[in-house]
Design an enzyme around this catalytic site. Structure first.
Site, mmCIF file in Angstrom:
data_model
loop_
_atom_site.group_PDB
_atom_site.id
_atom_site.type_symbol
_atom_site.label_atom_id
_atom_site.label_comp_id
_atom_site.label_asym_id
_atom_site.label_seq_id
_atom_site.Cartn_x
_atom_site.Cartn_y
_atom_site.Cartn_z
ATOM 1 N N CYS A 4 0.853 -1.182 0.000
ATOM 2 C CA CYS A 4 0.000 0.000 0.000
ATOM 3 C C CYS A 4 0.891 1.235 0.000
ATOM 4 C CB CYS A 4 -0.910 -0.013 1.227
ATOM 5 S SG CYS A 4 -2.092 1.334 1.230
ATOM 6 N N HIS A 105 -6.410 9.836 2.884
ATOM 7 C CA HIS A 105 -5.531 9.449 3.993
ATOM 8 C C HIS A 105 -6.303 8.536 4.934
ATOM 9 C CE1 HIS A 105 -2.150 12.248 3.307
ATOM 10 N NE2 HIS A 105 -3.079 12.899 2.621
ATOM 11 N N GLU A 107 -5.361 6.952 7.529
ATOM 12 C CA GLU A 107 -4.979 7.171 8.925
ATOM 13 C C GLU A 107 -5.676 8.398 9.524
ATOM 14 O OE1 GLU A 107 -2.247 9.922 6.738
ATOM 15 O OE2 GLU A 107 -3.156 7.984 6.299
#
Length: 125
Positions: A4, A105, A107
């Site tokens: 990834c 994103h 995260e």
């Protein structure tokens, strides 16, 4: 085992800097995001749509929010697992073989992002 990386990096080529060769792990070219009257870069929360049936998306629903910061995007293609729309529809998540990419994103994308990261660890073992 899967991998990834940033979405732009894993494609064949990017329109950034007048055209840049990338890693070539996913077929296709990253293009300028056409935002129309919307501000560029696309920055903030937006929904994931048109989710494909893929283990990476177990527990993620159409309409879940993800956090984006970008001005380039992958066009929607056969490799698209989810889309997003900001001025135009683009690939929010792609997969080619065991290579996945997220334009957003994960995260920073709350529950949906955490679920995708957890699923990534499961599908790539």
């Amino acid at each position: 085992m899967g991998i990834c990386l940033g979405m732009q990096l894993i494609f064949d080529r990017s329109a950034e800097n007048g055209g840049t060769d990338c890693l070539g792990m996913v077929d296709g070219e990253i293009i300028d995001l056409e935002t129309g009257a919307l501000p560029s870069p696309h920055m903030g929360w937006n929904t994931l749509d048109n989710l494909a049936d893929d283990p990476l998306l177990d527990g993620v629903s159409a309409g879940d929010y993800a956090y984006f910061v970008h001005s380039y995007a992958a066009p929607v293609s056969a490799r698209t697992l989810a889309t997003c729309t900001y001025g135009q529809s683009f690939s929010a998540i792609v997969r080619q073989g065991n290579v996945y990419g997220c334009q957003f994103h994960p995260e920073r994308s709350g529950k949906a992002g955490a679920t995708i990261l957890e699923n990534f660890l499961k599908v790539t073992v």
